[in-house]
Scaffold this active site. Sequence first.
Site, mmCIF file in Angstrom:
data_model
loop_
_atom_site.group_PDB
_atom_site.id
_atom_site.type_symbol
_atom_site.label_atom_id
_atom_site.label_comp_id
_atom_site.label_asym_id
_atom_site.label_seq_id
_atom_site.Cartn_x
_atom_site.Cartn_y
_atom_site.Cartn_z
ATOM 1 N N HIS A 88 0.830 -1.219 0.000
ATOM 2 C CA HIS A 88 0.000 0.000 0.000
ATOM 3 C C HIS A 88 0.864 1.268 0.000
ATOM 4 O O HIS A 88 0.522 2.269 0.633
ATOM 5 C CB HIS A 88 -0.947 0.024 1.210
ATOM 6 C CG HIS A 88 -1.961 -1.087 1.216
ATOM 7 N ND1 HIS A 88 -3.237 -0.955 0.723
ATOM 8 C CD2 HIS A 88 -1.881 -2.365 1.652
ATOM 9 C CE1 HIS A 88 -3.895 -2.086 0.867
ATOM 10 N NE2 HIS A 88 -3.093 -2.965 1.422
ATOM 11 N N ASN A 161 -10.247 -2.838 2.600
ATOM 12 C CA ASN A 161 -9.962 -2.831 1.154
ATOM 13 C C ASN A 161 -11.259 -2.609 0.387
ATOM 14 O O ASN A 161 -12.347 -2.636 0.965
ATOM 15 C CB ASN A 161 -9.370 -4.177 0.728
ATOM 16 C CG ASN A 161 -7.880 -4.299 1.042
ATOM 17 O OD1 ASN A 161 -7.197 -3.292 1.287
ATOM 18 N ND2 ASN A 161 -7.380 -5.519 1.031
HETATM 19 FE FE1 HDE Z 1 -2.549 -4.880 5.414
HETATM 20 N N1 HDE Z 1 -0.752 -4.115 5.904
HETATM 21 N N2 HDE Z 1 -1.944 -6.714 5.908
HETATM 22 N N3 HDE Z 1 -4.309 -5.701 4.732
HETATM 23 N N4 HDE Z 1 -3.186 -3.091 4.826
HETATM 24 C C1 HDE Z 1 -0.374 -2.839 5.786
HETATM 25 O O1 HDE Z 1 0.731 -1.579 7.445
HETATM 26 C C2 HDE Z 1 -0.862 -6.973 6.653
HETATM 27 C C3 HDE Z 1 -4.655 -7.018 4.784
HETATM 28 C C4 HDE Z 1 -4.435 -2.755 4.420
HETATM 29 O O2 HDE Z 1 -3.167 3.445 4.033
HETATM 30 C C5 HDE Z 1 0.944 -2.546 6.442
HETATM 31 O O3 HDE Z 1 1.023 0.641 7.783
HETATM 32 C C6 HDE Z 1 -0.802 -8.383 6.957
HETATM 33 C C7 HDE Z 1 -6.057 -7.186 4.587
HETATM 34 C C8 HDE Z 1 -4.476 -1.361 4.071
HETATM 35 O O4 HDE Z 1 -1.554 3.280 5.507
HETATM 36 C C9 HDE Z 1 1.314 -3.888 7.068
HETATM 37 C C10 HDE Z 1 -1.875 -8.938 6.334
HETATM 38 C C11 HDE Z 1 -6.545 -5.917 4.403
HETATM 39 C C12 HDE Z 1 -3.199 -0.873 4.305
HETATM 40 C C13 HDE Z 1 0.150 -4.757 6.647
HETATM 41 C C14 HDE Z 1 -2.597 -7.894 5.694
HETATM 42 C C15 HDE Z 1 -5.431 -5.012 4.491
HETATM 43 C C16 HDE Z 1 -2.417 -1.974 4.789
HETATM 44 C C17 HDE Z 1 1.960 -1.899 5.532
HETATM 45 C C18 HDE Z 1 -2.256 -10.404 6.290
HETATM 46 C C19 HDE Z 1 -7.984 -5.509 4.110
HETATM 47 C C20 HDE Z 1 -2.692 0.526 4.059
HETATM 48 C C21 HDE Z 1 1.986 -0.424 5.909
HETATM 49 C C22 HDE Z 1 -2.626 -10.912 7.498
HETATM 50 C C23 HDE Z 1 -8.890 -5.785 5.148
HETATM 51 C C24 HDE Z 1 -2.941 1.431 5.231
HETATM 52 C C25 HDE Z 1 1.212 -0.341 7.119
HETATM 53 C C26 HDE Z 1 -2.534 2.837 4.901
HETATM 54 C C27 HDE Z 1 -1.090 -1.872 5.177
HETATM 55 C C28 HDE Z 1 0.075 -6.048 7.030
HETATM 56 C C29 HDE Z 1 -3.761 -8.129 4.934
HETATM 57 C C30 HDE Z 1 -5.595 -3.596 4.324
HETATM 58 C C31 HDE Z 1 2.658 -4.455 6.684
HETATM 59 C C32 HDE Z 1 0.272 -9.050 7.757
HETATM 60 C C33 HDE Z 1 -6.850 -8.481 4.598
HETATM 61 C C34 HDE Z 1 -5.671 -0.585 3.543
HETATM 62 O O5 HDE Z 1 1.346 -3.823 8.447
#
Ligand code: HDE
EC number: 1.11.1.6
Length: 705
Positions: A88, A161
Amino acid sequence: MAKKNSAPNNSKPATVHDQKATRGNGGELHQIAEGDTPVLTTAQGGPVADDQNSLRAGERGPTLIEDFHFREKIFHFDHERIPERVVHARGYGAHGFFETYESLAAYTRADVFQRPGERTPAFVRFSTVAGSKGSFDLARDVRGFAVKIYTKEGNWDLVGNNIPVFFIQDAIKFPDVIHSVKPEPDREFPQAQSAHDNFWDFISLTPESMHMIMWVMSDRAIPRSFRFMEGFGVHSFRFVNAKDESTFVKFHWKPKLGLQSVAWNEAVKINGADPDFHRRDLWQAIQSGNFPEWDLHVQLFDQDFADKFDFDILDPTKIIPEEVLPTKPVGRLVLDRMPDNFFADTEQVAFMTQNVPPGIDFSDDPLLQGRNFSYLDTQLKRLGSPNFTHLPINAPKCPFQHFQQDGHMAMRNPVGRVNYQPNSWGEGPRESPTKGFRHFASQEQGPKVRIRAESFADHYSQARLFFISQTPPEQRHIADALTFELSKVQTPVIRERMVAHLLNIDETLGKKVGHALGLQTMPKPAEAAVPTRQDLDPSPALSIIERGPKRFEGRKLGILATDGADAALLDAITAAVTQEKAAFEIIAPKVGGFTASDGKWIEAHQMLDGGPSVLYDAVVLLPSAEAVTDLIDVATARDFVADAFAHCKYIGYVAAAVPLLERAGIADSLDEGTIEFTDAGGAAAFLKELGKLRVWAREPSVKLR
Ligand code: HDE
């Protein structure tokens, strides 16, 4: 008080002077100035005499290390960048508010849901997932829809999302799915693309991703605007009320202006014409006072429903169809202010799934449980200090008090003697079992195992459900997208493996893609742990076209005009657009403008080469008979028309434009979407038609992909 945004062209750049004036520490504000102009200073506040030349020994000699101004300036510049988000990375944010419609006290004690009509400040960041910070907006990708609501009981982050399911069921697979979609590590390409071997290799070996793949190959992955897409919390969460009773909840954001996406052929061209298409759209909408708005809907259910439902409600690769469990609107989100500074807010905002106020709690969804670890961890890497909550965008807006202290860049430092509790001084905050967060006391037991529950084993039935819920054009787009993506995969066995999965989802789809890829023999359907259910009822709520807008409101009309353009018609069209709360741009051979039929000079917004029709939702062709003879020789003018037609857009035109229609090769194919203006009276009726957005009946003949 919220600061009002100024228009882009009269906004005053922030100066060191502003920062000193607003962030001074209470000492005497003493502005060094020459007349009205503040004097430039170093970061230490020292006035600068010359910012054009570094200090050197002799006119043409070496630069001196003594030049503290030069060193400070370059030092700071060298350290301007922070690591981009590991996923992201490319995002765009805006401020606004959340307004509660009704008290949800029966379900949750969360303060934000208690009082109808109450507004709570919010910040939203939209993003793509795979591309780096400098990639383009219209990658085929999932969009992040992360909302921070600054409630009176602390920040609530709903980090969602625009797709309600995910690729994997267990967070331990997250590094794998992300590694596979990012540029391949030996060559560092392709950028912001899923169309390559590594991604499809991983997917074809991961049947649990099939439902998500159907969404990502649908037009959901190429939205027309952040404003026209849904957002989803994805996981099942819990509401917990004052009596500590729990109700499961799924969160949905629904755009007031309806859903809309672009076609892949458009997306590819938009990325070249305007890589910032989505952020520009949000910026323009908010700056012009057309504040984007979403309703927050919830699906509420109890353990009984969960036990009886066809799929496991803890499995993040499954939805609960709205037709099975209707959604209920409980509030609205309005975005009404752009950040004053992109870095300060949009880049530094730290969303964390674990930020929940009392009354909102987690389920045991293994993806959510894993996320609750990841988001705190990643902020330290990216923002560099445990004090990232001191940044204004991350700080709660309610009072807060704790004994965490020191660390890099500590901006809020406790005063007084007490920095622990309990203490004998009778000072400082104490925990409160009644007001504080109480984790829902769910009953958990079982052996410590690494296992995937059997109730997570059906990977194809909901993929099929999604596919059969689409309209015919949408089904075609899914097949085309799969064909395109797999055509970029160079290893034939990966293509075949994917087709084998598709055959399990829908035989016609699998065969169509297999044939389009030129497979010589059709593989056997992939082996499935449980048979794919053919009996699920379609869910029309999953179709973008079914959820499209009723009107042209919020959309943009492109008007191609030249010298001698019909002034009365132009006036009538622009008035009708404004009446509809839509936007327009005038595209002309020269950006300076042209002389309309009444002799008046009209300024253009775009030169023809900079305003291809892919940037607009519908177009009007308004050349004069004299000017059209030049226009037909210009490739961009012909493309403007041919593309609008091929993308099934509505085209309004005057008789003088007919030679252009002919040269663009569409004069013999005119249909209900190509509308001739005989006089200015037709403008309002034309605008009404535009609410349909596209002439889908044209699609089979133009073979839009
Ligand atoms: Fe994320 N995800 N994600 N994700 N995600 C990040 O956090 C992660 C997942 C989502 O505008 C990171 O600050 C894991 C699902 C958004 O700043 C990180 C898993 C959904 C954003 C991270 C998922 C999301 C992130 C990277 C699997 C929808 C951007 C930067 C378990 C429900 C937020 C940060 C923004 C960002 C980890 C799966 C949505 C690395 C481990 C499912 C919208 O922490």
